[in-house]
Scaffold this motif. Structure first.
Motif, PDB file in Angstrom:
ATOM      1  N   LYS A 310       0.811  -1.216   0.000  1.00 17.05           N
ATOM      2  CA  LYS A 310       0.000   0.000   0.000  1.00 17.05           C
ATOM      3  C   LYS A 310       0.847   1.271   0.000  1.00 17.05           C
ATOM      4  CE  LYS A 310      -3.932  -2.002   2.406  1.00 17.05           C
ATOM      5  NZ  LYS A 310      -4.686  -2.029   3.675  1.00 17.05           N
ATOM      6  N   ALA A 311       2.153   1.093  -0.031  1.00 17.15           N
ATOM      7  CA  ALA A 311       3.024   2.278   0.006  1.00 17.15           C
ATOM      8  C   ALA A 311       3.388   2.689  -1.414  1.00 17.15           C
ATOM      9  CB  ALA A 311       4.277   1.969   0.794  1.00 17.15           C
ATOM     10  N   TRP A 312       3.147   3.936  -1.701  1.00 16.34           N
ATOM     11  CA  TRP A 312       3.430   4.457  -3.038  1.00 16.34           C
ATOM     12  C   TRP A 312       4.423   5.607  -2.926  1.00 16.34           C
ATOM     13  CZ3 TRP A 312       0.846   3.424  -7.898  1.00 16.34           C
ATOM     14  CH2 TRP A 312      -0.066   2.352  -7.816  1.00 16.34           C
ATOM     15  N   LEU A 313       5.175   5.783  -3.970  1.00 16.02           N
ATOM     16  CA  LEU A 313       6.065   6.937  -4.002  1.00 16.02           C
ATOM     17  C   LEU A 313       6.076   7.537  -5.406  1.00 16.02           C
ATOM     18  CD1 LEU A 313       8.698   5.614  -5.497  1.00 16.02           C
ATOM     19  CD2 LEU A 313       9.278   4.901  -3.201  1.00 16.02           C
ATOM     20  N   LEU A 314       6.473   8.784  -5.440  1.00 16.38           N
ATOM     21  CA  LEU A 314       6.555   9.506  -6.704  1.00 16.38           C
ATOM     22  C   LEU A 314       8.020   9.720  -7.047  1.00 16.38           C
ATOM     23  CD1 LEU A 314       3.865  12.232  -6.062  1.00 16.38           C
ATOM     24  CD2 LEU A 314       3.714  10.434  -7.771  1.00 16.38           C
ATOM     25  N   ALA A 315       8.334   9.550  -8.303  1.00 15.48           N
ATOM     26  CA  ALA A 315       9.731   9.691  -8.705  1.00 15.48           C
ATOM     27  C   ALA A 315       9.891  10.883  -9.623  1.00 15.48           C
ATOM     28  CB  ALA A 315      10.185   8.428  -9.423  1.00 15.48           C
ATOM     29  N   GLY A 316      11.064  11.485  -9.546  1.00 18.41           N
ATOM     30  CA  GLY A 316      11.366  12.586 -10.438  1.00 18.41           C
ATOM     31  C   GLY A 316      11.259  13.914  -9.747  1.00 18.41           C
ATOM     32  N   SER A 317      11.563  14.949 -10.539  1.00 18.61           N
ATOM     33  CA  SER A 317      11.522  16.285  -9.953  1.00 18.61           C
ATOM     34  C   SER A 317      10.708  17.245 -10.804  1.00 18.61           C
ATOM     35  CB  SER A 317      12.951  16.804  -9.801  1.00 18.61           C
ATOM     36  OG  SER A 317      13.576  16.792 -11.090  1.00 18.61           O
ATOM     37  N   GLY A 318      10.159  16.741 -11.863  1.00 12.34           N
ATOM     38  CA  GLY A 318       9.393  17.617 -12.750  1.00 12.34           C
ATOM     39  C   GLY A 318       7.968  17.787 -12.250  1.00 12.34           C
ATOM     40  N   ARG A 319       7.156  18.366 -13.101  1.00 11.80           N
ATOM     41  CA  ARG A 319       5.768  18.584 -12.732  1.00 11.80           C
ATOM     42  C   ARG A 319       4.923  17.374 -13.062  1.00 11.80           C
ATOM     43  NH1 ARG A 319       5.941  23.711 -11.000  1.00 11.80           N
ATOM     44  NH2 ARG A 319       3.859  23.413 -10.140  1.00 11.80           N
ATOM     45  N   ILE A 320       5.491  16.458 -13.833  1.00  7.12           N
ATOM     46  CA  ILE A 320       4.797  15.192 -14.076  1.00  7.12           C
ATOM     47  C   ILE A 320       5.687  14.106 -13.474  1.00  7.12           C
ATOM     48  CG2 ILE A 320       3.934  13.579 -15.799  1.00  7.12           C
ATOM     49  CD1 ILE A 320       3.470  15.909 -17.650  1.00  7.12           C
ATOM     50  N   ARG A 321       5.128  13.385 -12.539  1.00  6.28           N
ATOM     51  CA  ARG A 321       5.946  12.400 -11.837  1.00  6.28           C
ATOM     52  C   ARG A 321       5.307  11.026 -11.920  1.00  6.28           C
ATOM     53  NH1 ARG A 321       8.340  15.639  -6.612  1.00  6.28           N
ATOM     54  NH2 ARG A 321       8.798  17.548  -7.755  1.00  6.28           N
ATOM     55  N   ALA A 322       6.179  10.066 -12.118  1.00  6.42           N
ATOM     56  CA  ALA A 322       5.686   8.689 -12.174  1.00  6.42           C
ATOM     57  C   ALA A 322       5.440   8.190 -10.756  1.00  6.42           C
ATOM     58  CB  ALA A 322       6.723   7.807 -12.862  1.00  6.42           C
ATOM     59  N   ALA A 323       4.393   7.414 -10.602  1.00  5.83           N
ATOM     60  CA  ALA A 323       4.071   6.845  -9.301  1.00  5.83           C
ATOM     61  C   ALA A 323       4.292   5.345  -9.355  1.00  5.83           C
ATOM     62  CB  ALA A 323       2.630   7.148  -8.929  1.00  5.83           C
ATOM     63  N   ALA A 324       4.751   4.803  -8.253  1.00  8.46           N
ATOM     64  CA  ALA A 324       4.951   3.358  -8.219  1.00  8.46           C
ATOM     65  C   ALA A 324       4.623   2.847  -6.825  1.00  8.46           C
ATOM     66  CB  ALA A 324       6.383   3.003  -8.581  1.00  8.46           C
ATOM     67  N   CYS A 325       4.127   1.640  -6.811  1.00 11.15           N
ATOM     68  CA  CYS A 325       3.792   0.997  -5.544  1.00 11.15           C
ATOM     69  C   CYS A 325       5.022   0.201  -5.093  1.00 11.15           C
ATOM     70  CB  CYS A 325       2.594   0.080  -5.764  1.00 11.15           C
ATOM     71  SG  CYS A 325       2.135  -0.831  -4.305  1.00 11.15           S
ATOM     72  N   LEU A 326       5.430   0.448  -3.886  1.00  9.29           N
ATOM     73  CA  LEU A 326       6.618  -0.253  -3.378  1.00  9.29           C
ATOM     74  C   LEU A 326       6.301  -1.711  -3.102  1.00  9.29           C
ATOM     75  CD1 LEU A 326       8.444   1.977  -0.765  1.00  9.29           C
ATOM     76  CD2 LEU A 326       9.322   1.106  -2.918  1.00  9.29           C
ATOM     77  N   GLU A 327       7.188  -2.563  -3.546  1.00  8.04           N
ATOM     78  CA  GLU A 327       7.036  -3.984  -3.218  1.00  8.04           C
ATOM     79  C   GLU A 327       8.397  -4.471  -2.711  1.00  8.04           C
ATOM     80  OE1 GLU A 327       5.262  -6.277  -6.248  1.00  8.04           O
ATOM     81  OE2 GLU A 327       5.663  -8.169  -5.246  1.00  8.04           O
ATOM     82  N   LEU A 328       8.441  -4.791  -1.452  1.00 11.38           N
ATOM     83  CA  LEU A 328       9.718  -5.195  -0.860  1.00 11.38           C
ATOM     84  C   LEU A 328       9.874  -6.700  -0.951  1.00 11.38           C
ATOM     85  CD1 LEU A 328       9.563  -2.687   2.024  1.00 11.38           C
ATOM     86  CD2 LEU A 328      11.535  -2.942   0.550  1.00 11.38           C
ATOM     87  N   LEU A 329      10.972  -7.081  -1.529  1.00  7.08           N
ATOM     88  CA  LEU A 329      11.247  -8.509  -1.695  1.00  7.08           C
ATOM     89  C   LEU A 329      12.603  -8.803  -1.051  1.00  7.08           C
ATOM     90  CD1 LEU A 329      10.284  -8.659  -5.471  1.00  7.08           C
ATOM     91  CD2 LEU A 329       8.906  -9.467  -3.564  1.00  7.08           C
ATOM     92  N   PRO A 330      12.704  -9.947  -0.438  1.00  6.15           N
ATOM     93  CA  PRO A 330      14.009 -10.262   0.147  1.00  6.15           C
ATOM     94  C   PRO A 330      15.044 -10.477  -0.947  1.00  6.15           C
ATOM     95  CG  PRO A 330      12.480 -12.098   0.383  1.00  6.15           C
ATOM     96  CD  PRO A 330      11.690 -10.968  -0.191  1.00  6.15           C
ATOM     97  N   SER A 331      16.204  -9.891  -0.752  1.00  3.79           N
ATOM     98  CA  SER A 331      17.242 -10.003  -1.781  1.00  3.79           C
ATOM     99  C   SER A 331      17.928 -11.365  -1.661  1.00  3.79           C
ATOM    100  CB  SER A 331      18.258  -8.878  -1.615  1.00  3.79           C
ATOM    101  OG  SER A 331      18.802  -8.938  -0.329  1.00  3.79           O
TER     102      SER A 331
END
Lengths: 331, 1059
Positions: A310-331
């Motif tokens: 349920k955790a989302w983050l936005l990437a980039g620094s522009g006015r249009i930013r891509a959003a992605a849902c974090l999925e943590l997987l064991p390395s």
């Protein structure tokens, strides 16, 4: 010019909410945009006839072809109420296109008939929306999608952007929803007078808060959101055939995602070394983070939403930013 | 995403969105330029010289036009609207009541903005219709924005020739938007037919050379035929002459003559033969005559026996002479006969010979006649044949020669024909081009619609079809309460003035805002005073009356309403007779303040008692003034005004307005109510009709029977019968001769009464839809926020049925209520779990309850409740088999019974299931199934409501917006029957806040409505008790906390009761 205006960004829960709210649209990827818009009203040459001219020409054509036409015949032929047809004929009389008191076209009226549609160019004020950027890009954003705002000093627009768009091939215009009938921009002269008032371009500063969704079909559609409530409208206010149609939608580089991840982790006081050690992988709308077990344990102890998807983050620094849902997987 | 746009269980709710209003309305620049001054223009040109273009924020603000005032008013900016007086008008609809006429007058007179609000069935659509008729008569162009149903209601009484309606569907008499498309298609079809005909003619048009050759042939043929025809005619004329000369030589004649000659010859021959035979017979006769004496001699000789004689011997030798004589005699006789016969024959022949010439002549004549006839027939036949050929030729010609008269074509006419051919070619080409062009225009453009829009006096449009054109004289926005400020502003820019029409707000707030009865709440001061009829009074109206500013978040219409509407009935002053005293209640205390009452006599009037509330740590205030019974109302009012400078106005009407009456400026609290109406209304002032009390019209102003008080020089208060104490304030008059002018009077009224911009807002409060009992119940349930003491016209049918039987009038008809001794109720009410989620088809119950054919008709998402559907069908079957009910329906006309459900999926299921019963065939016209939005602006005799939701384990919302529930409840004129799961209903009523797609506010409003609904049937549904507020909001994502008790009061009640 590109302005460093403050940008309103939605939080993780909002993004997550959008994702589920838009589930019926079968989203593949998500972007958020706080776009500054130039809505520029200019005089351009457009091809074809106006609706009124269409009517006049049609009626004139019938009158010229069927010289014994009566008002009733015209009414029947056009399927118009008699009052409307009377109005049209009166207008034609006023404009000297038919002989007063008769239903015979004048020479001017006949001349009007001889002109062909394609050759006709008429000036018309049109409004075009451009995203504020170093090279502004045309967007077919519906007027209702954006709101006027007081632009900061330095708000500028170069009319060449319109001319560039007009000069683009038809394929591009079709893809971006640019009107095909626009011929050329009629700029004001260097010393405009009152006679040139129709040529004065006006740029209205607007801002739009948009949620962009890439659907399974590849089409990108934009919905309006309101920063007060972050609620989104169901109506598509702008659509693009694919992500390639807008440069800002192109895939972010890994460095950008890593920076976003690092910022997210720093806000949660995660150890920088472990965060940096994570491997990132972008899969559809998810940002898969292959993290050490200790990092995952730490997040689990903090009951982080990232472990529930349920955790989302936005990437980039522009006015249009891509959003992605974090999925943590064991390395 | 607004409330209306929120994601519902059925997917995205179609938003109630206004069409693109910004783009085509006109250029920002042109609009600015047309209103700007020369200096401003020059300033802008200078900027363009520097920058190359203008930025919108650089455009200097302009003097606001009238429409801008409207926009600013709507947007809540500080705009001061102009004062205006209502204009007199002659209503087309003479059945309009006074309040409705007032509304029409105000809408017509307002220079910018006017507001109209009314509860269900108060005649808002009727007012709009009258407004449209009035504007049409004035030549105004009017734009009406409403839902499709609303448009139908408003426009169906107008002449369709002058109405254009965009969007929605409606009666065929109207020219609706889809019909505009039909029009276009018809025009296309007509043009296509025309084009085909022209093309056909062009195809038939021969090539020029062929045409000429063919024309030559035809012309030759025609000439030949014409000659033949002339010959025939000539022959006919000269037939007798020709025959006379030719007859003798005719073969027939010759043959006849020959035949005659032969006959004559034969006759002559025969005569000669007869003559010869006569001669022979005569010769033989003479010979026999000679023989007879000889034989006689022999006979004598023999008889005498003269054997000697030779005669004897001859007789002896020669045979018997007697026999011979006999033979000769016989022969002689025969000869005589032959002679006679022959002579006759000869005579006959002679006769015939004599007749022969005459016979010949007769035969010749006959032959002649025959020949004439024959020749004549031949000529006639010939003539006919020639004429036929000529006709054919002429037909060919007419086809060929473009209607040119063949008679007129001379020998050299082929050239003429050639020219004609060229002209015809050009003409057909021109027609073809015109048809082509028209067709093209019709196919690609919507100019017909644009054209119609420009010419129609009345344009109706749904929200999705708002025309781009501005410049309407009046814009009427129906259902304005559903629109945002921006939408209202944008639509309002279409016209010079704007009228906003809205439904009265349902009082669904959960006790956060005090209800109207809070003001009239009786404390311990006096006995309970019957509550004044406050139908139509809303919380925000109360706030307006007490000059409390409206909250900023209030949507456009509600905010404007609270700003412009003044409800005189909301003023706290009440006059009443109690315990033998005349009481003026100036300010009612709150319930908790009532214990702090102090009574003080007035120093110089000890018979007058002041009742002062002095609560601790609060300022004391004068609550009531009690006068001796014999005190006249006028004296008491004057006393209060003189001593306390307080206007003890108790007004009867729901609307206040300014008017000019001669030299007086009148603030009328019951505007335009005639004396007759007033007389009729006074006695019924307790009915839920805020406009029952009378008004002083011009002609009544001099009515000397009504008391007139002089408050101060130039200000008179005129009373009218009404109210508990017998009189209410009809109006305040400000005398111009005493120096009062309009501005001063308005300022005075604003200061003393809070009456500021009244005259723009009209409140319709008299509902014509419901029966009295149902009206009372709904009024209490929806508008007054009070518990209805007697439920009439509203029925509840629990689903499943074993939770109780149908309840009517608040009384349980059956004692077979579920007993808690056998099945203890859970702590919270539980639903029966009858609902089915169509989006989760994999988990539909097994065996499937929904028939497969019905399931295929249902949408992929949504909630349905088959048990409710079955129960409703049973109920429909029951009521529709009752002739009394059907008679009532038929008498009323329109829809007899409507089944309403908030879920479109449930509506689909209802339709599908009802279609399988005989009901659909037998009662198709009487019955309708709809969602609340689909049945807006309409009514039926009986409304059946399928609440639909029945979740087993959690509270669920019943509608996207609580207004939908209220709308469903107000659709039935005589009876409303609610089918619902009591458990689900009760659980929702017990749940604070929003659920699923609801906003927090809507959640609370829905809960409040359902609580009140539950309170109507306490025997079946959970009781209506005060609920503790949750300590934390669900907005935070936390679960609601039920306070110290840890459970809702419903839980407590359910544990302790046997419901």
């Amino acid at each position: 010019m590109r302005l460093e205006e403050p940008i309103s960004l939605p939080g993780s829960r909002i993004l997550n909410g959008w994702w589920y709210e838009l589930a019926s649209r079968r989203p593949r990827r998500l972007w958020y945009a706080h776009a500054l818009i130039h809505r520029v009203e200019v005089l351009v040459e457009v091809a074809g006839l106006s609706a009124q001219e269409q009517v006049y020409r049609s009626v004139l054509g019938i009158l010229a072809a069927y010289r014994s036409s009566t008002v009733n015949e015209l009414v029947e032929r056009f399927g118009l109420p008699a009052g409307v047809m009377t109005l049209v004929l009166h207008q034609l009389e006023l404009e000297g296109l038919i002989i007063a008191g008769s239903l015979q076209p004048t020479s001017d009226g006949l001349q009007m008939l001889t002109r062909s549609d394609g050759a006709l160019r008429r000036p018309q004020r049109r409004t075009f929306a451009f995203i504020d950027a170093p090279s502004p890009q045309f967007v077919s954003l519906t007027p209702a999608a954006s709101l006027p705002f007081s632009p900061p000093s330095g708000w500028r627009f170069d009319l060449a952007a319109i001319e560039t768009a007009i000069a683009r091939p038809e394929e591009w215009k079709t893809r971006h929803g640019f009107p095909l009938d626009v011929g050329r921009l009629l700029r004001p002269p260097s010393e405009p007078t009152t006679m040139d008032s129709p040529r004065i371009p006006v740029d209205r500063a607007e801002q739009a808060f948009l949620v962009l969704v890439e659907q399974v079909s590849g089409q990108v559609s934009a919905h309006v959101t309101k920063p007060e409530s972050w609620s989104i409208g169901s109506e598509v206010v702008w659509s693009l055939p694919d992500v390639g149609a807008l440069e800002e939608l192109a895939s972010c580089e890994e460095a950008v995602w890593r920076a976003a991840w690092q910022l997210w982790a720093r806000l949660r006081s995660l150890p920088a070394a472990e965060v940096d050690a994570c491997r990132l992988e972008r899969v559809a709308h998810r940002l898969c983070v292959h993290a050490p077990a200790s990092l995952i344990d730490r997040l689990r102890q903090g009951k982080s939403e990232s472990l529930e998807g349920k955790a989302w983050l936005l990437a980039g620094s522009g006015r249009i930013r891509a959003a992605a849902c974090l999925e943590l997987l064991p390395s | 995403m607004t409330n209306r746009e929120r994601l519902t269980p059925e997917g995205f709710q179609a938003p109630c969105r206004v069409a693109d209003l910004t783009a085509p309305i006109g250029s920002l620049w042109e609009s600015w330029y047309s209103h700007s001054s020369t200096a401003q223009r020059l300033q802008m040109f200078a900027l363009v010289r520097r920058q190359g273009l203008l930025y919108a924020h650089q455009l200097p603000p302009l003097n606001t036009a009238r429409s801008t005032v409207v926009t600013r008013l709507i947007q809540g900016e500080d705009a001061t609207p102009a004062c205006f007086d209502s204009l007199p008008f002659t209503p087309h609809d003479t059945d309009l009541d006074t309040c409705q006429r007032l509304a029409v007058a105000r809408i017509l007179a307002s220079p910018d903005l006017s507001l109209l609000q009314g509860t269900a069935g108060t005649g808002k659509s009727r007012v709009i219709t009258e407004v449209l008729r009035q504007t049409r008569a004035r030549g105004w162009r009017t734009l009406v924005i409403s839902s499709p149903n609303g448009l139908n209601q408003c426009l169906q009484r107008l002449d369709p020739q002058q109405v254009v309606c965009l969007g929605g569907s409606g009666p065929p008499a109207l020219l609706l938007a889809n019909q505009m498309e039909v029009l276009r298609l018809q025009a296309i079809a007509t043009s296509q037919r025309e084009l085909d005909a022209v093309r056909q003619r062009i195809a038939k048009l021969p090539a020029r050379d062929d045409l000429i050759r063919h024309a030559d042939e035809i012309l030759l043929k025609v000439a030949r035929l014409r000659t033949a025809l002339a010959d025939t005619s000539k022959q006919m004329d000269s037939l007798n002459t020709t025959l006379a000369s030719e007859f003798a030589s005719l073969p027939a004649t010759l043959k006849l003559r020959n035949t005659h000659q032969t006959v004559v010859s034969e006759m002559a021959q025969r005569a000669e033969d007869i003559r010869k035979r006569l001669a022979a017979i005569e010769a033989e006769r003479r010979a026999r005559a000679v023989l007879l004496p000889t034989l006689q001699a022999q006979i004598d000789a023999r008889q005498k026996g003269q054997w000697w004689s030779l005669a004897w011997w001859i007789a002896l030798i020669g045979g018997d002479p007697v026999a011979k004589v006999q033979t000769v005699t016989h022969q002689q006789d025969q000869a005589d006969k032959d002679l006679a016969s022959s002579r006759e024959q000869l005579q006959s022949i002679a006769d015939q010979q004599a007749k022969c010439p005459a016979v010949l002549d007769a035969q010749l004549d006959s032959l002649r006649q025959s020949e004439v006839e024959s020749r004549k027939n031949a000529l006639v036949a010939r003539d006919a044949q020639i004429r036929s050929e000529l006709a054919d030729a002429e037909k060919q010609w007419s086809e060929l020669a473009f209607g040119e008269d063949i008679q007129a074509i001379s020998a050299s006419g082929v050239e003429q024909l050639s020219r004609k051919h060229s002209a015809m070619e050009a003409d057909l080409s021109s027609k073809r081009d015109a048809c082509d062009r028209l067709l093209l225009d019709l196919q690609r453009g919507d100019f017909l619609g644009e054209l119609i829009l420009k010419s129609a006096l009345v344009v109706g449009a749904s929200l999705d079809e708002v025309p781009a054109e501005a410049g309407f004289d009046l814009v009427v926005i129906d259902e304005a309460h559903r629109l945002t400020d921006r939408e209202l502003s944008l639509i309002a820019t279409r016209g010079k003035r704007c009228a906003l029409i809205a439904d009265a707000d349902f009082t669904l707030s959960p006790g956060i805002i005090p209800g109207p009865n809070a003001l009239s709440h009786s404390g311990p001061l006096e006995k309970e005073v019957p509550a004044r009829p406050t139908s139509g009074t809303r919380p925000h109206q109360e706030k307006a009356a007490t000059r409390t500013p409206a909250p900023e978040t209030e949507p456009g219409f509600r905010r404007l309403w609270s700003r412009f509407y003044v409800d005189p009935r909301g003023w706290p002053t009440r006059w009443q007779l109690s315990e033998g005293r005349l009481i003026a209640r100036l300010r009612p205390p709150r319930p908790e303040q009532a214990g702090w009452l102090h009574r003080e006599p007035v120093y110089d009037r000890p018979d007058v008692e002041l009742r002062i509330i002095a609560p601790p740590e609060e300022d004391p205030f004068l609550s009531e003034v009690a006068f001796p019974e014999q005190t006249s109302l006028a004296e008491a009012r004057e006393f209060i005004y003189r001593e306390f400078q307080t206007l003890a106005v108790e007004a009867g009407g729901a609307n206040a307005g300014w008017r000019q009456n001669g030299s007086a400026i009148v603030l009328d609290f019951m505007p335009n109510l005639s004396g007759q109406e007033r007389a009729g209304c006074v006695n019924t002032s307790e009915v839920n009709d805020g406009f029952r009390a009378g008004s002083v019209s011009d002609e009544d102003a001099n009515d000397q029977e009504n008391p007139i008080l002089t408050l101060e020089p130039g200000i008179r208060e005129r009373l009218a019968p009404g109210g508990s104490a017998g009189w209410v304030t009809a109006c305040l008059e400000f005398d111009s001769s005493s120096g009062w002018d309009t501005e001063k009077a308005r300022h005075w009224a604003a200061t003393r009464l809070g009456v500021r911009a009244c005259g723009r807002a009209t409140n319709l409060v008299r509902s014509y839809r419901f029966t009295e009992g149902l009206a009372s119940t709904l009024d209490a349930l929806l508008y007054q926020d009070v518990k209805s003491t007697c439920v009439q016209g509203l029925r509840f049918v629990p689903i499943p049925k074993d939770t109780g039987r149908a309840i009517e009038g608040g009384l349980l008809k059956s004692d077979s209520v579920v007993s808690t001794s056998h099945s203890p109720r859970p702590r919270l009410p539980r639903g029966a779990g009858l609902e089915l989620d169509l989006s989760d088809r994999q988990h539909l119950p097994e065996p499937p309850r929904l028939p497969s054919d019905v399931l295929s008709l249902l949408p992929s998402e949504g909630i349905v409740n088959l048990s409710e559907v079955e129960a409703i069908i049973d109920y429909l079957t029951h009521i529709l088999s009752d002739p009394n009910v059907t008679d009532r329906m038929d008498r009323k006309g329109g829809v007899g019974v409507v089944v309403l459900t908030p879920s479109s999926a449930q509506a689909t299921l209802l339709r599908a299931m009802i279609a399988k019963t005989p009901l659909s065939a037998n009662h198709a016209g009487r019955m309708e199934i709809a969602t609340p939005e689909g049945f807006r602006h309409r009514e039926s005799l009986i409304a059946i409501i399928s609440m639909n939701r029945s979740h087993a384990s959690r509270a669920v919302p019943f509608a996207v917006e609580p207004e939908h529930l209220a709308e469903m409840l107000t659709r039935g004129a005589e009876e409303v029957v609610i089918f619902a799961d009591p458990g689900a209903l009760g659980r929702r009523a017990a749940w604070f806040g929003s659920l699923e797609f609801q906003s927090e506010k809507d959640g609370l409003r829905e809960q409040n409505l359902l609580r009140r609904l539950c309170a109507c049937w306490p025997e079946v549904l959970p009781a209506d008790e005060p609920l503790p507020r949750p300590t934390r909001s669900r907005e935070t994502g936390e679960k609601a906390d039920w306070g110290e008790r840890g459970a809702s009061p419903l839980q407590t009640r359910s544990e302790g009761s046997s419901v």
